[in-house]
Design a protein around this motif. Structure first.
Motif, PDB file in Angstrom:
ATOM      1  N   SER A 258      -2.975  -7.249  13.906  1.00  0.00           N
ATOM      2  CA  SER A 258      -1.805  -8.116  14.104  1.00  0.00           C
ATOM      3  C   SER A 258      -1.591  -8.417  15.586  1.00  0.00           C
ATOM      4  CB  SER A 258      -0.553  -7.473  13.508  1.00  0.00           C
ATOM      5  OG  SER A 258      -0.002  -6.478  14.353  1.00  0.00           O
ATOM      6  N   VAL A 259      -1.845  -7.428  16.433  1.00  0.00           N
ATOM      7  CA  VAL A 259      -1.699  -7.657  17.874  1.00  0.00           C
ATOM      8  C   VAL A 259      -2.765  -8.637  18.360  1.00  0.00           C
ATOM      9  CG1 VAL A 259      -1.774  -6.564  20.147  1.00  0.00           C
ATOM     10  CG2 VAL A 259      -0.630  -5.407  18.255  1.00  0.00           C
ATOM     11  N   ARG A 260      -3.981  -8.491  17.864  1.00  0.00           N
ATOM     12  CA  ARG A 260      -5.048  -9.431  18.245  1.00  0.00           C
ATOM     13  C   ARG A 260      -4.689 -10.850  17.814  1.00  0.00           C
ATOM     14  NH1 ARG A 260      -9.805  -6.561  19.603  1.00  0.00           N
ATOM     15  NH2 ARG A 260      -9.647  -4.336  19.119  1.00  0.00           N
ATOM     16  N   ASN A 261      -4.162 -11.013  16.606  1.00  0.00           N
ATOM     17  CA  ASN A 261      -3.756 -12.333  16.149  1.00  0.00           C
ATOM     18  C   ASN A 261      -2.595 -12.871  16.989  1.00  0.00           C
ATOM     19  OD1 ASN A 261      -5.477 -13.134  13.968  1.00  0.00           O
ATOM     20  ND2 ASN A 261      -4.573 -11.520  12.722  1.00  0.00           N
ATOM     21  N   PHE A 262      -1.692 -11.980  17.378  1.00  0.00           N
ATOM     22  CA  PHE A 262      -0.575 -12.426  18.214  1.00  0.00           C
ATOM     23  C   PHE A 262      -1.082 -12.909  19.572  1.00  0.00           C
ATOM     24  CE2 PHE A 262       2.806 -11.861  21.316  1.00  0.00           C
ATOM     25  CZ  PHE A 262       3.862 -12.502  20.692  1.00  0.00           C
ATOM     26  N   ARG A 263      -2.083 -12.240  20.104  1.00  0.00           N
ATOM     27  CA  ARG A 263      -2.651 -12.694  21.379  1.00  0.00           C
ATOM     28  C   ARG A 263      -3.225 -14.098  21.254  1.00  0.00           C
ATOM     29  NH1 ARG A 263      -6.054  -7.235  22.007  1.00  0.00           N
ATOM     30  NH2 ARG A 263      -4.400  -5.809  22.645  1.00  0.00           N
ATOM     31  N   VAL A 264      -3.889 -14.374  20.129  1.00  0.00           N
ATOM     32  CA  VAL A 264      -4.444 -15.714  19.925  1.00  0.00           C
ATOM     33  C   VAL A 264      -3.322 -16.742  19.845  1.00  0.00           C
ATOM     34  CG1 VAL A 264      -5.799 -17.163  18.370  1.00  0.00           C
ATOM     35  CG2 VAL A 264      -6.494 -14.804  18.788  1.00  0.00           C
ATOM     36  N   VAL A 265      -2.251 -16.401  19.129  1.00  0.00           N
ATOM     37  CA  VAL A 265      -1.100 -17.305  19.035  1.00  0.00           C
ATOM     38  C   VAL A 265      -0.530 -17.573  20.420  1.00  0.00           C
ATOM     39  CG1 VAL A 265       1.279 -17.517  18.206  1.00  0.00           C
ATOM     40  CG2 VAL A 265      -0.506 -16.664  16.674  1.00  0.00           C
ATOM     41  N   ALA A 266      -0.343 -16.513  21.210  1.00  0.00           N
ATOM     42  CA  ALA A 266       0.231 -16.679  22.549  1.00  0.00           C
ATOM     43  C   ALA A 266      -0.686 -17.486  23.457  1.00  0.00           C
ATOM     44  CB  ALA A 266       0.519 -15.303  23.157  1.00  0.00           C
ATOM     45  N   ARG A 267      -1.987 -17.252  23.356  1.00  0.00           N
ATOM     46  CA  ARG A 267      -2.928 -17.999  24.187  1.00  0.00           C
ATOM     47  C   ARG A 267      -2.920 -19.485  23.830  1.00  0.00           C
ATOM     48  NH1 ARG A 267      -6.941 -14.925  23.395  1.00  0.00           N
ATOM     49  NH2 ARG A 267      -8.090 -16.105  21.835  1.00  0.00           N
ATOM     50  N   THR A 339      -4.012 -24.366  14.276  1.00  0.00           N
ATOM     51  CA  THR A 339      -4.586 -23.065  14.628  1.00  0.00           C
ATOM     52  C   THR A 339      -3.506 -22.001  14.725  1.00  0.00           C
ATOM     53  OG1 THR A 339      -6.385 -24.130  15.835  1.00  0.00           O
ATOM     54  CG2 THR A 339      -5.942 -21.817  16.347  1.00  0.00           C
ATOM     55  N   ILE A 340      -2.387 -22.341  15.351  1.00  0.00           N
ATOM     56  CA  ILE A 340      -1.295 -21.374  15.501  1.00  0.00           C
ATOM     57  C   ILE A 340      -0.770 -20.941  14.138  1.00  0.00           C
ATOM     58  CG2 ILE A 340       1.122 -21.137  16.222  1.00  0.00           C
ATOM     59  CD1 ILE A 340       0.423 -22.596  18.776  1.00  0.00           C
ATOM     60  N   LEU A 341      -0.556 -21.889  13.219  1.00  0.00           N
ATOM     61  CA  LEU A 341      -0.065 -21.522  11.893  1.00  0.00           C
ATOM     62  C   LEU A 341      -1.091 -20.651  11.163  1.00  0.00           C
ATOM     63  CD1 LEU A 341       2.151 -21.726   9.782  1.00  0.00           C
ATOM     64  CD2 LEU A 341       0.957 -23.712   8.833  1.00  0.00           C
ATOM     65  N   ALA A 342      -2.362 -20.977  11.304  1.00  0.00           N
ATOM     66  CA  ALA A 342      -3.396 -20.175  10.646  1.00  0.00           C
ATOM     67  C   ALA A 342      -3.377 -18.733  11.166  1.00  0.00           C
ATOM     68  CB  ALA A 342      -4.765 -20.799  10.871  1.00  0.00           C
ATOM     69  N   GLN A 343      -3.225 -18.573  12.482  1.00  0.00           N
ATOM     70  CA  GLN A 343      -3.166 -17.218  13.052  1.00  0.00           C
ATOM     71  C   GLN A 343      -1.900 -16.505  12.614  1.00  0.00           C
ATOM     72  OE1 GLN A 343      -6.823 -17.346  14.583  1.00  0.00           O
ATOM     73  NE2 GLN A 343      -5.482 -15.578  14.713  1.00  0.00           N
ATOM     74  N   LEU A 344      -0.797 -17.225  12.515  1.00  0.00           N
ATOM     75  CA  LEU A 344       0.443 -16.603  12.064  1.00  0.00           C
ATOM     76  C   LEU A 344       0.315 -16.124  10.620  1.00  0.00           C
ATOM     77  CD1 LEU A 344       3.108 -19.004  13.626  1.00  0.00           C
ATOM     78  CD2 LEU A 344       2.633 -16.642  14.305  1.00  0.00           C
ATOM     79  N   ARG A 345      -0.346 -16.910   9.799  1.00  0.00           N
ATOM     80  CA  ARG A 345      -0.554 -16.492   8.409  1.00  0.00           C
ATOM     81  C   ARG A 345      -1.435 -15.233   8.344  1.00  0.00           C
ATOM     82  NH1 ARG A 345       0.239 -20.290   4.229  1.00  0.00           N
ATOM     83  NH2 ARG A 345      -1.752 -19.770   3.231  1.00  0.00           N
ATOM     84  N   SER A 346      -2.466 -15.180   9.182  1.00  0.00           N
ATOM     85  CA  SER A 346      -3.295 -13.969   9.239  1.00  0.00           C
ATOM     86  C   SER A 346      -2.482 -12.778   9.730  1.00  0.00           C
ATOM     87  CB  SER A 346      -4.494 -14.198  10.164  1.00  0.00           C
ATOM     88  OG  SER A 346      -5.362 -15.170   9.642  1.00  0.00           O
ATOM     89  N   LEU A 347      -1.622 -13.030  10.701  1.00  0.00           N
ATOM     90  CA  LEU A 347      -0.775 -11.971  11.252  1.00  0.00           C
ATOM     91  C   LEU A 347       0.168 -11.439  10.178  1.00  0.00           C
ATOM     92  CD1 LEU A 347       0.921 -12.204  14.741  1.00  0.00           C
ATOM     93  CD2 LEU A 347       2.056 -11.116  12.837  1.00  0.00           C
ATOM     94  N   ILE A 348       0.726 -12.326   9.368  1.00  0.00           N
ATOM     95  CA  ILE A 348       1.628 -11.900   8.289  1.00  0.00           C
ATOM     96  C   ILE A 348       0.880 -11.015   7.293  1.00  0.00           C
ATOM     97  CG2 ILE A 348       2.988 -12.723   6.321  1.00  0.00           C
ATOM     98  CD1 ILE A 348       3.673 -15.197   8.086  1.00  0.00           C
ATOM     99  N   VAL A 349      -0.363 -11.375   6.986  1.00  0.00           N
ATOM    100  CA  VAL A 349      -1.181 -10.527   6.105  1.00  0.00           C
ATOM    101  C   VAL A 349      -1.335  -9.130   6.716  1.00  0.00           C
ATOM    102  CG1 VAL A 349      -3.503 -10.185   5.167  1.00  0.00           C
ATOM    103  CG2 VAL A 349      -2.413 -12.436   5.023  1.00  0.00           C
ATOM    104  N   ASP A 350      -1.612  -9.076   8.014  1.00  0.00           N
ATOM    105  CA  ASP A 350      -1.752  -7.780   8.690  1.00  0.00           C
ATOM    106  C   ASP A 350      -0.479  -6.956   8.552  1.00  0.00           C
ATOM    107  OD1 ASP A 350      -4.312  -8.485   9.588  1.00  0.00           O
ATOM    108  OD2 ASP A 350      -3.520  -9.385  11.418  1.00  0.00           O
ATOM    109  N   LEU A 351       0.668  -7.591   8.760  1.00  0.00           N
ATOM    110  CA  LEU A 351       1.931  -6.854   8.715  1.00  0.00           C
ATOM    111  C   LEU A 351       2.279  -6.429   7.297  1.00  0.00           C
ATOM    112  CD1 LEU A 351       4.152  -8.754  11.323  1.00  0.00           C
ATOM    113  CD2 LEU A 351       2.617  -6.804  11.636  1.00  0.00           C
TER     114      LEU A 351
END
Length: 368
Positions: A258-267, A339-351
């Motif tokens: 989830s942290v890795r996905n958050f980094r991608v979102v922030a970048r 891309t941001i929404l896709a990463q957020l969806r992956s992040l939600i799966v992680d959480l």
């Protein structure tokens, strides 16, 4: 009482409070090392009447260290490395004498044997240092060499016994580590949403830097979780905690992901902000909601067994966010927004996995 002390420490200047917290977190391992060193010395010097058994306390301290992880392996590597170094030093120095080139030869031989036997870093280092001591300061050969090997064994065994009889709460340390990582990203998500609403690239850049700086915390979390499982296997006092530690350890991968996905979102958000692009409010709202999700997960991790919030409470919050993260939000959007929404969806799966769901169930939650 503990809360008052913590508030007073937090009120101190940040460099001082950070160092005091670090000292407090290391207080139990420091105590374990001190007790193990003293006991190992007493057993070797008083009970066995060895002359100057300094290998015993050294072995005890090195086998323990300040990290909880891989103490069994450290103890075995230490004892094996010291034994290899002592035997190599005794045999070779007795044969070729002592001197500059003899030290080179004995260290090379000891390290070569250690590397041949194992690929860990501790074993060759201990073999080399022990061989160097024999080649320079200690008389080689005879009963003294055998006693030094026994002293190393005593130190390693005492170190493991101290862990078993004077352990720290392995679940508490693992929970605290996980909660610290979740709190960092909780705050970062709230700041990212604020920075995006304001179009402030400096704020978004700071969020990205903070997210990237969490890797050390994540590594510590993983090491302590592994060490916690080891303590629960060694110490009878915590055999009943094994199942709980397994559940806590199962959160390591999804938290890290989830942290890795958050980094991608922030970048990606930083690139959009710097380029003057505006992220749609619905997606910013999802990022803001994730701050609350990280908070309830943090509270869940710290809650006592049977306490609240529990996994069901956290999953309920995350399902609400998942319903907002619809694919049709970006039906006519730019690549960056998609891309941001896709990463957020992956992040939600992680959480959701941190909240106890299997990956297949977590992914099913996001089906539109």
């Amino acid at each position: 009482m503990h809360g008052r002390i913590r508030r007073r420490v937090d009120a101190l200047p940040t460099p001082v409070s950070r160092r005091l917290r670090r000292l407090w977190l290391s207080s139990v391992p420091i105590t374990q090392c001190a007790v193990a060193a003293g006991l190992a010395w007493w057993i070797a010097s008083v009970a066995l009447d060895h002359a100057q058994p300094f290998f015993a306390p050294i072995a005890a301290v090195v086998s323990l260290g300040l990290s909880l992880a891989k103490r069994w392996r450290r103890a075995v590597e230490l004892v094996a490395g010291v034994t290899i170094g002592i035997l190599a030093g005794d045999l070779v120095i007795s044969w070729i004498g002592s001197g500059t080139w003899q030290i080179m030869v004995v260290v090379a031989i000891a390290m070569s044997i250690a590397v041949f036997l194992d690929d860990g870093p501790l074993l060759p280092m201990q073999a080399a240092s022990s061989a160097a001591l024999v080649a320079t300061l200690l008389p080689p050969g005879g009963a003294a060499g055998i006693e030094r090997a026994i002293d190393a064994l005593i130190g390693g065994v005492v170190g493991i016994l101290v862990v078993a009889l004077l352990p720290m709460n392995p679940a508490a340390r693992s929970r605290r580590d996980a909660a610290g990582v979740l709190a960092t990203i909780r705050d970062a998500a709230a700041d990212l949403a604020s920075g995006l609403r304001a179009g402030d690239a400096e704020v978004v850049s700071d969020v990205l830097a903070r997210a990237r700086g969490t890797q050390g915390e994540i590594n510590t979390m993983r090491a302590d979780m592994a060490g916690g499982r080891e303590i629960s296997a060694i110490s009878p006092l915590y055999w009943s905690s094994r199942q709980r530690l397994q559940r806590i350890a199962a959160t390591a991968d999804p938290i890290d992901n989830s942290v890795r996905n958050f980094r991608v979102v922030a970048r990606r958000a930083l690139a959009m902000t710097q380029g003057g692009e505006v992220l749609r409010p619905e997606i910013i709202e999802i990022i803001d909601d994730l701050s609350g999700a990280y908070e309830i997960l943090r509270a869940m991790v710290l809650a006592p067994p049977g306490g609240e919030p529990d996994e069901a409470d956290a999953a309920r919050v995350l399902r609400t966010i998942a319903r907002k993260a619809r694919v049709d939000l970006v039906a006519d959007s730019s690549m960056s927004e998609t891309t941001i929404l896709a990463q957020l969806r992956s992040l939600i799966v992680d959480l959701l996995m941190v909240a106890g769901l299997q990956r297949s169930s977590a992914r099913a939650t996001l089906r539109d």
